[in-house]
Design an enzyme around this catalytic site. Structure first.
Site, short mmCIF file in Angstrom:
data_model
loop_
_atom_site.label_atom_id
_atom_site.label_comp_id
_atom_site.label_asym_id
_atom_site.label_seq_id
_atom_site.Cartn_x
_atom_site.Cartn_y
_atom_site.Cartn_z
N VAL A 102 0.89 -1.19 0.00
CA VAL A 102 0.02 0.18 0.09
C VAL A 102 0.84 1.27 0.15
O VAL A 102 1.80 1.28 0.83
CB VAL A 102 -0.79 0.01 1.33
CG1 VAL A 102 -1.71 1.24 1.31
CG2 VAL A 102 -1.72 -1.25 1.17
N CYS A 103 0.48 2.14 -1.03
CA CYS A 103 1.37 3.30 -1.08
C CYS A 103 2.94 3.08 -0.99
O CYS A 103 3.53 2.34 -1.86
CB CYS A 103 0.93 4.21 0.17
SG CYS A 103 1.29 6.02 0.11
#
Length: 312
Positions: free
Chosen positions: A101-102
């Site tokens: 994520v990210c």
């Protein structure tokens, strides 16, 4: 079992978002949630917000079938930790589905999981990521990207979209839709939808390609191929593409599409001009092609944006 890898100064929502998705989905699927927060140093792990999450050790990991790696302020230190990288590599070698994520994409890249693969990360980190990992096929304008068993997503809430896509794969579209509704999401974004924030970067471009983008904006009805733009920039097509991504954070074709979307959106919302005419004069040519571009960027077709603008 879903494993969520966290570390000091991780972004809380990077972990909590996917955890909530898989918890709710498991209940809709008639099962019991099987989710584990994990850390190289188990115990209470402090997030960048100061809120702590209790994590278990990474050692008893045989039951993990999906590993989600969080991002956040502590990503740089985590990506430099040999134990973290060894753990992630080991999970991948076992055939575990691995996701980030990210900025968690930096950890996957350091572990070698993204070598030669398509990936994405938060739009603000694009230039640095491209410069640091030129061998990764970064798709900077995507909400999430899947390449085999490796998934990467853009900033924070995109981890929820990625998790919902995994739920759809594991339990079916109906469970994914029910989960999205339970989370009170307006709609479930597809991986191909643009990171909307990145559209803002080209509204007032600076740097060496500013004149080129200004010219492109004034000539949207032209083909504007990579070769056309490279010739105008006085560069070979290959060198131009690499330099353009490093400078702007997106590919030349995506930049042109963003400019076309920006101009087309303004005309759709502010006039009664036929959608077909807008598509023709902004270079989309085909109204269906423009409709697909609008859905990727805004989650809605041109007609919906026009109705909303008139209602407003």
């Amino acid at each position: 079992m879903i494993g969520v890898l966290i570390f000091p100064d991780f972004q809380l929502l990077d972990a909590a978002g996917p955890i909530s998705v898989f918890e709710i989905a498991a209940r809709f699927a008639g099962g019991v949630p099987a989710i584990r927060a994990m850390a190289i140093e188990p115990g209470a792990v402090r997030s960048s917000s100061g809120v702590e999450m209790v994590a278990r050790s990474t050692r008893p990991s045989a039951a993990i079938t999906t590993l989600i790696v969080a991002g956040g302020e502590g990503t740089r230190a985590a990506a430099a930790c040999s134990k973290t990288l060894s753990f992630v590599r080991g999970m991948a070698r076992r055939g575990v589905r691995v996701a980030s994520v990210c900025s968690g994409a930096y950890i996957l890249a350091e572990a070698g999981l993204l070598d030669g693969k398509r990936a994405t990360t938060h739009w603000q980190r694009t230039r640095h990521f491209v410069a640091t990992y030129p061998w990764v096929k970064l798709e900077p304008d995507q909400i999430f990207v899947r390449d085999g068993d490796v998934w990467t997503s853009a900033g924070i809430t995109a981890g929820i979209d990625l998790s919902l896509a995994m739920v759809a794969e594991d339990f079916g579209e109906e469970v994914a839709q029910k989960t999205a509704r339970q989370l009170v999401l307006y709609h479930r974004r597809s991986g191909g939808q643009s990171q909307f924030s990145s559209l803002l970067e080209l509204k007032a471009p600076t740097g060496r390609f500013a004149p080129l983008l200004a010219w492109a904006r004034e000539n949207l009805d032209a083909p504007l191929t990579v070769e056309d733009m490279a010739e105008r920039a006085g560069m070979s097509a290959r060198h131009f593409s690499r330099a353009f991504i490093a400078e702007t954070g997106t590919t030349p074709s995506k930049a042109v599409e963003k400019l076309r979307i920006e101009v087309a959106k303004a005309r759709v919302q502010s006039s009664s001009e036929a959608i077909e005419r807008v598509a023709e004069t902004t270079g989309f040519r085909d109204p269906e092609r423009m409709r697909r571009a609008f859905i990727r960027a805004f989650g809605q077709p041109p007609q919906s944006l026009r109705r909303a603008a008139r209602a407003g």
